[in-house]
Design an enzyme around this catalytic site. Structure first.
Site, PDB file in Angstrom:
ATOM      1  N   CYS A   1      42.747  37.142  37.381  1.00  0.00           N
ATOM      2  CA  CYS A   1      41.627  37.881  36.770  1.00  0.00           C
ATOM      3  C   CYS A   1      42.089  39.238  36.230  1.00  0.00           C
ATOM      4  O   CYS A   1      42.500  40.103  36.997  1.00  0.00           O
ATOM      5  CB  CYS A   1      40.541  38.041  37.844  1.00  0.00           C
ATOM      6  SG  CYS A   1      39.302  39.285  37.496  1.00  0.00           S
TER       7      CYS A   1
ATOM      8  N   CYS B   1      40.104  42.262  37.509  1.00  0.00           N
ATOM      9  CA  CYS B   1      40.462  42.521  38.915  1.00  0.00           C
ATOM     10  C   CYS B   1      41.701  43.412  38.983  1.00  0.00           C
ATOM     11  O   CYS B   1      41.787  44.305  39.832  1.00  0.00           O
ATOM     12  CB  CYS B   1      40.743  41.217  39.657  1.00  0.00           C
ATOM     13  SG  CYS B   1      39.331  40.095  39.713  1.00  0.00           S
TER      14      CYS B   1
END
Length: 99
Positions: free
Chosen positions: A24, A27
């Protein structure tokens, strides 16, 4: 993982949980922001990172559908939740207002 997670979030100290995934992009952007939050707040907060791919039952329990998803727990109760990346000052304010 679930029993130790419950032990962690039962704390008097606010616990910020970051549900993330290695793949991600957002993230990865959030990780250094959380480091800055920890540096500013010190021992007044615990920050726990949970990899949703390695802890799918826990992510499912908390209905994590997208990453990153942050949740703030105090005494075992969820007091705040947000998906997406927030800036350091926003996260600090949320933690302080729920402490």
């Amino acid at each position: 993982m679930k029993s130790s997670f419950n032990t962690i979030i039962e704390s008097d100290t606010p616990v910020l949980v970051d549900f993330f995934a290695d793949w991600c992009g957002p993230c990865k952007m959030l990780a250094p922001i959380l480091k800055q939050v920890k540096e500013e707040l010190g021992d007044s907060i615990k920050i726990v990172k949970i990899d949703v791919d390695k802890n799918q039952p826990l992510a499912s329990t908390y209905n994590v559908r997208g990453v990153p998803t942050m949740m703030l727990f105090k005494n075992g109760k969820q007091v705040w939740r947000q998906s997406g990346v927030l800036q350091k000052n926003d996260i600090v304010q949320i933690v302080k207002s729920n402490s």
